[in-house]
Structures are given as structure tokens and as C-alpha cells.
Design a protein around this motif. Structure first.
Motif, PDB file in Angstrom:
ATOM      1  N   ALA A 104      -8.717 -24.559  18.074  1.00  0.00           N
ATOM      2  CA  ALA A 104      -9.825 -25.512  18.138  1.00  0.00           C
ATOM      3  C   ALA A 104     -11.124 -24.797  18.485  1.00  0.00           C
ATOM      4  N   THR A 105     -12.237 -25.328  17.987  1.00  0.00           N
ATOM      5  CA  THR A 105     -13.546 -24.764  18.285  1.00  0.00           C
ATOM      6  C   THR A 105     -14.245 -25.578  19.372  1.00  0.00           C
ATOM      7  N   ILE A 106     -15.316 -25.017  19.900  1.00  0.00           N
ATOM      8  CA  ILE A 106     -16.124 -25.749  20.878  1.00  0.00           C
ATOM      9  C   ILE A 106     -16.652 -27.038  20.256  1.00  0.00           C
ATOM     10  N   ARG A 107     -17.097 -26.981  19.008  1.00  0.00           N
ATOM     11  CA  ARG A 107     -17.612 -28.178  18.346  1.00  0.00           C
ATOM     12  C   ARG A 107     -16.522 -29.247  18.211  1.00  0.00           C
ATOM     13  N   ASP A 108     -15.291 -28.826  17.953  1.00  0.00           N
ATOM     14  CA  ASP A 108     -14.191 -29.789  17.878  1.00  0.00           C
ATOM     15  C   ASP A 108     -14.045 -30.547  19.196  1.00  0.00           C
ATOM     16  N   LEU A 109     -14.158 -29.831  20.314  1.00  0.00           N
ATOM     17  CA  LEU A 109     -14.024 -30.467  21.624  1.00  0.00           C
ATOM     18  C   LEU A 109     -15.200 -31.391  21.904  1.00  0.00           C
ATOM     19  N   LEU A 110     -16.402 -30.971  21.526  1.00  0.00           N
ATOM     20  CA  LEU A 110     -17.569 -31.822  21.728  1.00  0.00           C
ATOM     21  C   LEU A 110     -17.406 -33.152  21.014  1.00  0.00           C
ATOM     22  N   ARG A 111     -16.749 -33.138  19.868  1.00  0.00           N
ATOM     23  CA  ARG A 111     -16.571 -34.347  19.066  1.00  0.00           C
ATOM     24  C   ARG A 111     -15.256 -35.074  19.361  1.00  0.00           C
ATOM     25  N   MET A 112     -14.495 -34.596  20.333  1.00  0.00           N
ATOM     26  CA  MET A 112     -13.183 -35.161  20.642  1.00  0.00           C
ATOM     27  C   MET A 112     -12.263 -35.102  19.420  1.00  0.00           C
ATOM     28  N   ARG A 113     -12.259 -33.966  18.781  1.00  0.00           N
ATOM     29  CA  ARG A 113     -11.409 -33.751  17.614  1.00  0.00           C
ATOM     30  C   ARG A 113     -10.646 -32.428  17.770  1.00  0.00           C
ATOM     31  N   SER A 114     -10.130 -32.196  18.968  1.00  0.00           N
ATOM     32  CA  SER A 114      -9.486 -30.919  19.276  1.00  0.00           C
ATOM     33  C   SER A 114      -8.132 -30.757  18.606  1.00  0.00           C
ATOM     34  N   GLY A 115      -7.483 -31.874  18.252  1.00  0.00           N
ATOM     35  CA  GLY A 115      -6.132 -31.804  17.715  1.00  0.00           C
ATOM     36  C   GLY A 115      -5.059 -31.682  18.778  1.00  0.00           C
ATOM     37  N   VAL A 116      -5.454 -31.730  20.048  1.00  0.00           N
ATOM     38  CA  VAL A 116      -4.481 -31.633  21.143  1.00  0.00           C
ATOM     39  C   VAL A 116      -3.730 -32.960  21.281  1.00  0.00           C
ATOM     40  N   ALA A 117      -2.456 -32.869  21.597  1.00  0.00           N
ATOM     41  CA  ALA A 117      -1.653 -34.064  21.841  1.00  0.00           C
ATOM     42  C   ALA A 117      -2.072 -34.669  23.177  1.00  0.00           C
ATOM     43  N   TRP A 118      -2.754 -35.797  23.115  1.00  0.00           N
ATOM     44  CA  TRP A 118      -3.262 -36.435  24.327  1.00  0.00           C
ATOM     45  C   TRP A 118      -3.387 -37.928  24.103  1.00  0.00           C
ATOM     46  N   GLU A 119      -2.913 -38.705  25.061  1.00  0.00           N
ATOM     47  CA  GLU A 119      -3.034 -40.156  24.995  1.00  0.00           C
ATOM     48  C   GLU A 119      -3.821 -40.635  26.205  1.00  0.00           C
ATOM     49  N   GLU A 120      -5.007 -41.143  25.964  1.00  0.00           N
ATOM     50  CA  GLU A 120      -5.906 -41.577  27.041  1.00  0.00           C
ATOM     51  C   GLU A 120      -5.653 -43.061  27.326  1.00  0.00           C
ATOM     52  N   ARG A 121      -4.629 -43.333  28.116  1.00  0.00           N
ATOM     53  CA  ARG A 121      -4.320 -44.722  28.502  1.00  0.00           C
ATOM     54  C   ARG A 121      -4.558 -44.872  29.995  1.00  0.00           C
ATOM     55  N   TYR A 122      -5.370 -45.878  30.351  1.00  0.00           N
ATOM     56  CA  TYR A 122      -5.748 -46.080  31.750  1.00  0.00           C
ATOM     57  C   TYR A 122      -4.772 -47.049  32.416  1.00  0.00           C
ATOM     58  N   GLU A 123      -3.614 -46.519  32.727  1.00  0.00           N
ATOM     59  CA  GLU A 123      -2.577 -47.306  33.398  1.00  0.00           C
ATOM     60  C   GLU A 123      -2.143 -46.537  34.636  1.00  0.00           C
ATOM     61  N   PHE A 124      -3.058 -46.451  35.598  1.00  0.00           N
ATOM     62  CA  PHE A 124      -2.797 -45.653  36.789  1.00  0.00           C
ATOM     63  C   PHE A 124      -1.649 -46.264  37.590  1.00  0.00           C
ATOM     64  N   GLY A 125      -0.777 -45.397  38.064  1.00  0.00           N
ATOM     65  CA  GLY A 125       0.440 -45.851  38.713  1.00  0.00           C
ATOM     66  C   GLY A 125       1.612 -45.878  37.754  1.00  0.00           C
ATOM     67  N   SER A 126       1.360 -45.559  36.479  1.00  0.00           N
ATOM     68  CA  SER A 126       2.413 -45.548  35.464  1.00  0.00           C
ATOM     69  C   SER A 126       2.870 -44.110  35.221  1.00  0.00           C
ATOM     70  N   GLU A 127       3.559 -43.898  34.104  1.00  0.00           N
ATOM     71  CA  GLU A 127       4.048 -42.560  33.770  1.00  0.00           C
ATOM     72  C   GLU A 127       3.334 -41.987  32.555  1.00  0.00           C
ATOM     73  N   THR A 128       2.121 -42.449  32.274  1.00  0.00           N
ATOM     74  CA  THR A 128       1.405 -41.958  31.104  1.00  0.00           C
ATOM     75  C   THR A 128       0.935 -40.521  31.314  1.00  0.00           C
ATOM     76  N   GLN A 129       0.591 -39.872  30.220  1.00  0.00           N
ATOM     77  CA  GLN A 129       0.119 -38.479  30.284  1.00  0.00           C
ATOM     78  C   GLN A 129      -1.140 -38.370  31.139  1.00  0.00           C
TER      79      GLN A 129
END
Length: 408
Positions: free
Chosen positions: A175-200
């Protein structure tokens, strides 16, 4: 995956402490690792108290100060009444009712370069340093722009691994710096706001920010994996990407993020007050939480937004290159909206409003720096909603009616 953390030894102290064990580190570290402090950090989002906790994060987290200078950008004040009837989700309210319905701690409006409205609620005031969560991402993006302008970053299309070799074989390899700036890194990530759960996200939040076991960038280097999409292929909002951008700033400047930000942004901007970053560990091992950890007064958020509205100029000084302001906030062809039918796009850690020239720094629990070039306005709104996301419509209605009052 090979363990490559440069903080392996330091991270062990968090493991040794646990959530209920006795601390064994130095006294200055131990004070952040007592069971009471860990529990407080775990409950910072409590909807009955978040109007207050969001104002006092420095009492729960290790922090690092972003020092203001001695030359303040004095903003003119031309008060305008915004009293009247507002319709929010079909309900007619007066202004105070609209602010209560939208869970507002502070609202500040700039029109034509002057403060026309400013109101604080729930014990806050001009000097309150509010944590505004992912609004911080737009500041971290700006630090990348400053480092690029300083010649410390050669090109935004450079690979992340050029500056952070510990990311080789991680999800960020390729991934490039520009990819990260655009949130297009290709990294496996799930941004779920369920604090207290077992999410990533919860796993990293709990280990880095709550228990101080490891740093966000340690997770990126040691545990991140490639996702189903290649870099630059698909938008996927990831706070982890911003954390890695912050670590690039550290690496290329040889300094911590707060000090670099103070010299290159905060003091030239003419801020009125110090800011602070909450950290993902005590002073001796922690790093600024670049993805969502910056606490700032409403007025200084407004200065930051106004600088962007002015093409990078603050108080007569070109703080940020005008080209960067345009590149960071105007969507490139093919990058807006974030997905078909979406009302928003995403450029360099700034959200864009599809079909307009509006761009926004947005944060969890509905924090806003909304820059509207067509109407020459900046709106800062600091909120404490019970829900982390999902109340965009009511805020859009409020902003639209405020703008109409100022431009009719």
C-alpha cells in the motif's frame, strides 16, 4: 506472521498488569494502569456521562501536549442571532431545543471570516479541550502534507514500507501513503463501533487505549493482514490506516507527533490554546492516538477550518500549501462517492459532500468541522450522542437551516 514490534518490551508491562492485577512498572506509568483507570477508559462512552467525559479525557488517559505559541490569530466577532424555529426530523423546536435534540456541547459558526455565533453547554466553555474523535484524522492528514512540503516524504505514491520497514509482510505491504490517506489500503479491517464486543476494532481499542498492552502501530505491523481488495481498489474506513500515517510522520521527522504539530501547525495557525493527544500507552512507550485522539477547543477547531477555507492561510501566513488544501479536500475523478449512491466521498482524511464543494472533518458521536466554500462558512459542532454514528440527517438539517439564516 513474524513479530517485529519495536515496543515488544514496553508492551509486556500492559500484559503483566492485566485488568485486575497489581502494577509493577514505574510510578509514573503505574498511575495510568490501576484497575480504576482501566475501567474508566473502558466506560468513557457511557451515554449518561459522555457529555462530561468527552470534556475531560486528560484525566483518564496519558496525554501529550501540542503547545500553542504566543501569537494568537484573533478572530473578529460579528454576532448574529440564530434564534427562531428549527425543524429537526419533523419536529419544530427553538434553537435551544434543536441543540438539545442534537446533543450539543458546543456550536461555533464562522461567516465571512468572523465568529457570528458561539454557544457552550453542559459546563463547557471557550477553554474546554473537547475530544472530537475522528476529527483528528483531518489533522493527521495535514501533518502528512506538512512533512511532504518539508521534503521529508518524497512522494505520496511511495510505499508505506519505504518509511516503515517493519510493515513488510503485514497487511500494509504494497500500500502507498496515498492509499492510506484515501482509506483504500486494502488491509483487512472492520470498523464496527460495538465496544464491549469481540469485534476487530474493539480488540485493538481495548488492548491499546484501555489496557495499554500494545500500540496501534504494533498491531498494524504484527497482526494486520491483507483484505479481499487490492490497495486503491475499494474504500474501507479504517482508523488503523490513520494510525500508520501518524507513525510515518514520527519516522520521517524523528519527533513525536505533538511536537511536530506544535511547530509546524499549531503555532503558525495562531491557536488560542494548547491541544493534547491522548496516547495508547504511558509517556515512556505510548504514541499519539492519531486516528481519533486529539482534544481541541471549539475556537481552535474553527481556526483550523478557516485556514483551509482560506487556502492554507492563517492570520496572513501561508501555513499550509494551497495545492495541498485543494488536493486534500477536492475529490479526484472516480473517488467520489465512496460507493455508488452514497451522499459522501472521501479524499485525504476529509469527508466530502457529494454534489457540493462542502468538506468535513467528522468524528464519532457526531463531531464536525464543516467547511462550506460556496457560502464562506465554517461550522464547528461538538456533540455527545448516545449513538456513535447514525444521526447524520438531524445534523444536516440543523446545518442547512443555520446556513439559510446566514445567507438569505
Amino acid at each position: 506472521m513474524t513479530h517485529k514490534s519495536s515496543f515488544a518490551t514496553a508492551a509486556a508491562l500492559g500484559v503483566a498488569v492485566g485488568l485486575a492485577g497489581a502494577a509493577t512498572a514505574e510510578e509514573n506509568t503505574n498511575r495510568w494502569l490501576t484497575p480504576t483507570m482501566i475501567t474508566a477508559r473502558a466506560h468513557m462512552f457511557s451515554p449518561q456521562l459522555n457529555f462530561m467525559t468527552f470534556q475531560h479525557m486528560d484525566q483518564m488517559f496519558a496525554t501529550r501536549t501540542v503547545a500553542a505559541g504566543d501569537k494568537t490569530w484573533e478572530l473578529p466577532e460579528k454576532p448574529v442571532s440564530l434564534e427562531g424555529a428549527y425543524t429537526i426530523l419533523g419536529e419544530t423546536l427553538d434553537l435551544e431545543g434543536a441543540l438539545e435534540k442534537t446533543s450539543t456541547n458546543a456550536l461555533l459558526v464562522i461567516k465571512d471570516g468572523a465568529i457570528v455565533f458561539e454557544r457552550y453547554r453542559n459546563g463547557s466553555g471557550q477553554n474546554t479541550q473537547f475530544l472530537t474523535f475522528s476529527v483528528a484524522k483531518s489533522y493527521t492528514s495535514t501533518l502528512i502534507g506538512l512533512a511532504l512540503n518539508d521534503g521529508l516524504i518524497d512522494d505520496l505514491d511511495d510505499l508505506v514500507t519505504k518509511y516503515l520497514p517493519e510493515m513488510v509482510d503485514s497487511g500494509y505491504d504494497g500500500a502507498t501513503i496515498r492509499d492510506l490517506l484515501r482509506m483504500r489500503s486494502g488491509v483487512a479491517w472492520e470498523e464496527r463501533y460495538e465496544f464491549g464486543s469481540e469485534t476487530q476494532l474493539t480488540k485493538v481499542h481495548d488492548n491499546a487505549l484501555v489496557a495499554y498492552r500494545y500500540r496501534w502501530c504494533d498491531y498494524a505491523a504484527n497482526e494486520s493482514e491483507k483484505g479481499a481488495s487490492a490497495p486503491d481498489e475499494k474504500f474501507n474506513y479504517a482508523t488503523l490506516d490513520t494510525s500508520v500515517l501518524g507513525c510515518i510522520v514520527e519516522r520521517v521527522t524523528g519527533r513525536n507527533g505533538a511536537d511536530y504539530m506544535s511547530e509546524k501547525l499549531w503555532q503558525p495557525l495562531g491557536t488560542q490554546s494548547d491541544a493534547y493527544w491522548i496516547m495508547d500507552g504511558p509517556e515512556d512507550v505510548g504514541r499519539e492516538f492519531y486516528g481519533a485522539g486529539l482534544a481541541v477547543t471549539a475556537r481552535d477547531h474553527a481556526r483550523f477550518g478557516l485556514m483551509f477555507l482560506n487556502g492554507g492561510i492563517a492570520n496572513g501566513t501561508q501555513v499550509l500549501p494551497e495545492d495541498w488544501v485543494t488536493e486534500a479536500t477536492v475529490p479526484d475523478e472516480g473517488y467520489e462517492p465512496t460507493e455508488p449512491g452514497s451522499p459522501v466521498g472521501y479524499q485525504y482524511q476529509w469527508w466530502t459532500e457529494t454534489g457540493t464543494d462542502v468538506y468535513m472533518a467528522l468524528g464519532l458521536h457526531h463531531q464536525f468541522i464543516r467547511v462550506d466554500p460556496t457560502n464562506n462558512t465554517v461550522i464547528v459542532k461538538i456533540s455527545y450522542t448516545a449513538e456513535p454514528v447514525g444521526r447524520d440527517q438531524e445534523n444536516a438539517e440543523l446545518f442547512g437551516q443555520i446556513t439559510a439564516r446566514l445567507t438569505q
